[in-house]
Design an enzyme around this catalytic site. Structure first.
Site, PDB file in Angstrom:
ATOM      1  CG  ASN A 277      -1.902   1.286   1.295  1.00 40.03           C
ATOM      2  OD1 ASN A 277      -1.659   2.159   1.041  1.00 40.03           O
ATOM      3  ND2 ASN A 277      -3.185   0.727   1.529  1.00 40.03           N
TER       4      ASN A 277
ATOM      5  CG  HIS B  13       0.707   6.123   4.971  1.00 37.42           C
ATOM      6  ND1 HIS B  13      -0.324   7.068   5.236  1.00 37.42           N
ATOM      7  CD2 HIS B  13       0.366   4.988   5.368  1.00 37.42           C
ATOM      8  CE1 HIS B  13      -1.208   6.645   5.863  1.00 37.42           C
ATOM      9  NE2 HIS B  13      -0.890   5.300   5.969  1.00 37.42           N
TER      10      HIS B  13
ATOM     11  CG  HIS C 274      -8.487   3.571   1.498  1.00 37.51           C
ATOM     12  ND1 HIS C 274      -8.415   3.395   2.715  1.00 37.51           N
ATOM     13  CD2 HIS C 274      -9.674   4.249   1.112  1.00 37.51           C
ATOM     14  CE1 HIS C 274      -9.935   3.719   3.364  1.00 37.51           C
ATOM     15  NE2 HIS C 274     -10.399   4.123   2.388  1.00 37.51           N
TER      16      HIS C 274
ATOM     17  NE  ARG D 220      -9.284   7.714   4.833  1.00 35.01           N
ATOM     18  CZ  ARG D 220      -9.453   6.941   5.547  1.00 35.01           C
ATOM     19  NH1 ARG D 220      -8.639   5.879   5.714  1.00 35.01           N
ATOM     20  NH2 ARG D 220     -10.384   6.954   6.722  1.00 35.01           N
TER      21      ARG D 220
ATOM     22  NE  ARG E 160      -7.458  10.878   6.011  1.00 35.21           N
ATOM     23  CZ  ARG E 160      -7.945   9.896   7.221  1.00 35.21           C
ATOM     24  NH1 ARG E 160      -7.106   9.275   7.988  1.00 35.21           N
ATOM     25  NH2 ARG E 160      -9.084  10.256   7.614  1.00 35.21           N
ATOM     26  CG  HIS E 161      -3.654   8.787   1.730  1.00 42.20           C
ATOM     27  ND1 HIS E 161      -4.500   8.081   1.034  1.00 42.20           N
ATOM     28  CD2 HIS E 161      -3.678   8.257   2.978  1.00 42.20           C
ATOM     29  CE1 HIS E 161      -5.124   7.217   1.609  1.00 42.20           C
ATOM     30  NE2 HIS E 161      -4.722   7.339   2.912  1.00 42.20           N
TER      31      HIS E 161
ATOM     32  CD  GLU F 143      -7.058  -0.672   1.124  1.00 42.59           C
ATOM     33  OE1 GLU F 143      -6.424  -1.769   1.244  1.00 42.59           O
ATOM     34  OE2 GLU F 143      -7.051   0.241   1.806  1.00 42.59           O
TER      35      GLU F 143
ATOM     36  CB  THR G 223      -5.551   3.806   9.905  1.00 45.78           C
ATOM     37  OG1 THR G 223      -5.373   2.563   8.723  1.00 45.78           O
ATOM     38  CG2 THR G 223      -5.555   3.128  11.138  1.00 45.78           C
ATOM     39  CB  THR G 224      -9.362   0.698   7.804  1.00 44.37           C
ATOM     40  OG1 THR G 224      -8.793   1.260   6.547  1.00 44.37           O
ATOM     41  CG2 THR G 224     -10.629   0.132   7.492  1.00 44.37           C
TER      42      THR G 224
ATOM     43  CD  GLU H  25      -7.227  -6.566   3.254  1.00 48.04           C
ATOM     44  OE1 GLU H  25      -7.473  -6.319   2.122  1.00 48.04           O
ATOM     45  OE2 GLU H  25      -6.316  -6.103   3.742  1.00 48.04           O
TER      46      GLU H  25
ATOM     47  CG  HIS I  54      -5.249  -2.404   9.321  1.00 47.64           C
ATOM     48  ND1 HIS I  54      -5.479  -1.828  10.553  1.00 47.64           N
ATOM     49  CD2 HIS I  54      -5.296  -1.298   8.425  1.00 47.64           C
ATOM     50  CE1 HIS I  54      -5.670  -0.544  10.615  1.00 47.64           C
ATOM     51  NE2 HIS I  54      -5.626  -0.211   9.338  1.00 47.64           N
TER      52      HIS I  54
ATOM     53  N   GLY J 212       0.930  -1.607   4.390  1.00 45.17           N
ATOM     54  CA  GLY J 212       1.437  -0.378   4.154  1.00 45.17           C
ATOM     55  C   GLY J 212       2.288   0.461   4.850  1.00 45.17           C
ATOM     56  CG  PHE J 213       2.291   3.061   8.927  1.00 47.48           C
ATOM     57  CD1 PHE J 213       1.975   4.558   8.604  1.00 47.48           C
ATOM     58  CD2 PHE J 213       3.046   2.788  10.096  1.00 47.48           C
ATOM     59  CE1 PHE J 213       2.682   5.555   9.374  1.00 47.48           C
ATOM     60  CE2 PHE J 213       3.439   3.879  10.944  1.00 47.48           C
ATOM     61  CZ  PHE J 213       3.190   5.241  10.516  1.00 47.48           C
TER      62      PHE J 213
HETATM   63  N1  PXP Z   1      -6.048  -3.620   4.395  1.00 47.69           N
HETATM   64  C1  PXP Z   1      -7.039  -2.482   4.228  1.00 47.69           C
HETATM   65  C2  PXP Z   1      -8.265  -3.331   3.799  1.00 47.69           C
HETATM   66  C3  PXP Z   1      -6.663  -1.190   4.880  1.00 47.69           C
HETATM   67  O1  PXP Z   1      -7.552  -0.413   4.778  1.00 47.69           O
HETATM   68  C4  PXP Z   1      -5.182  -0.917   4.938  1.00 47.69           C
HETATM   69  C5  PXP Z   1      -5.017   0.604   5.280  1.00 47.69           C
HETATM   70  O2  PXP Z   1      -5.293   1.421   4.338  1.00 47.69           O
HETATM   71  C6  PXP Z   1      -4.282  -1.941   5.040  1.00 47.69           C
HETATM   72  C7  PXP Z   1      -4.630  -3.149   4.462  1.00 47.69           C
HETATM   73  C8  PXP Z   1      -3.032  -1.669   5.231  1.00 47.69           C
HETATM   74  O3  PXP Z   1      -2.854  -1.396   6.698  1.00 47.69           O
HETATM   75  P1  PXP Z   1      -1.210  -0.936   7.181  1.00 47.69           P
HETATM   76  O4  PXP Z   1      -1.122   0.424   6.569  1.00 47.69           O
HETATM   77  O5  PXP Z   1      -1.533  -0.741   8.778  1.00 47.69           O
HETATM   78  O6  PXP Z   1      -0.289  -1.868   6.624  1.00 47.69           O
END
Ligand code: PXP
Length: 242
Positions: free
Chosen positions: A12, A15, A48, A50, A54-55, A74, A104-105, A156, A196, A218-219
């Site tokens: 992802n 960021h 994603h 949004r 925001r990003h 997403e 975040t989600t 997921e 996540h 992602g993060f």
């Molecule tokens: N899966 C989903 C459905 C998400 O919404 C996110 C965050 O955008 C992620 C995975 C990735 O999460 P993280 O950034 O904490 O790795």
């Protein structure tokens, strides 16, 4: 623990855009980041879009969807996002809950009978357009069954409770919850993804979940890339997930 599912890695890149938007500038470019991530071993690029932008911006998404390889989008289940997805045609879409104020989600979709009528219609429209559809759900049997009933191709599983678990016993219990939900998804013929809050320290047990086909992260990857570069950050995660 079973490792070696040939799990795909979805990276992802949101960021990267968060950093760019801090100055409303043109750098760093999430599309360039997607290309580096692919070269370093990412199987999918995840983003994603949004409601508050925001990003990732609409123009980023259009370019990401033109890249060769899978783009996994997403979105919240709202008409605006559905229209964008149908226009950009990413390889796959994951419907997620979205609250404007959230950082975040925050968890899986509410798939109770009343809440999921609109999701069922969205799944149908996306699938008709040839887009694979995933639903982001909590690792619960009822949610897996509901996702199947709504026509999803993929679930997921939300790994937040596992990622935030304090202590080994709690993490083990959360991993077992993910595994159980995963078995059910497999029995019902659903593709299994998870993600996540996963990072370099907690990802391996999740990568070993039987029947898992992809992890979306992602993060932690983008945060690590600040120190080691994006290519190394993705490659390190790729190794842990393989
Ligand atoms: N899966 C989903 C459905 C998400 O919404 C996110 C965050 O955008 C992620 C995975 C990735 O999460 P993280 O950034 O904490 O790795």
């Amino acid at each position: 623990m079973r490792i070696g599912n040939n799990v795909k890695l979805g990276v992802n890149i949101d960021h990267i855009a968060t950093l760019r938007q801090a100055r409303h500038d043109i750098d760093p470019d999430p599309v360039a980041a997607a290309q580096v991530a692919k070269q370093a071993g990412a199987d999918m690029i995840v983003t994603h879009l949004r409601q508050d932008r925001r990003h990732i911006q609409d123009a980023d998404l259009a370019k990401l969807c033109e890249l060769k390889g899978e783009t996994h989008l997403e979105i919240a289940d709202i008409p605006e996002m559905l229209a964008i997805a149908l226009k950009c045609k990413p390889g796959s879409v994951c419907i997620v809950p979205e609250r404007r104020q959230e950082v975040t989600t925050e968890g899986g979709l509410n798939l109770s009978a009343g809440a999921s009528k609109s999701i069922a219609k969205s799944v149908e429209r996306l699938k008709k357009a040839g887009i694979e559809v995933s639903l982001f759900i909590d690792p619960e049997a009822a949610a897996v069954r509901a996702a199947k009933g709504l026509g999803a191709d993929t679930v997921e599983l939300c790994t937040t409770s596992y990622s935030e678990a304090k202590g080994k016993a709690k993490a083990k219990a959360e991993l077992e919850r993910l595994e159980l939900a995963g078995y059910l998804a497999y029995e019902l013929g659903l593709n299994l993804h998870a993600g996540h809050g996963l990072d370099y320290h907690n990802v391996r047990p999740v990568a070993g979940i039987p029947h898992l086909s992809a992890l979306n992260i992602g993060f932690s990857i983008i945060a690590r890339s600040v120190f080691v570069g994006l290519k190394s950050a993705v490659a390190e995660m790729r190794q842990l997930v393989s």
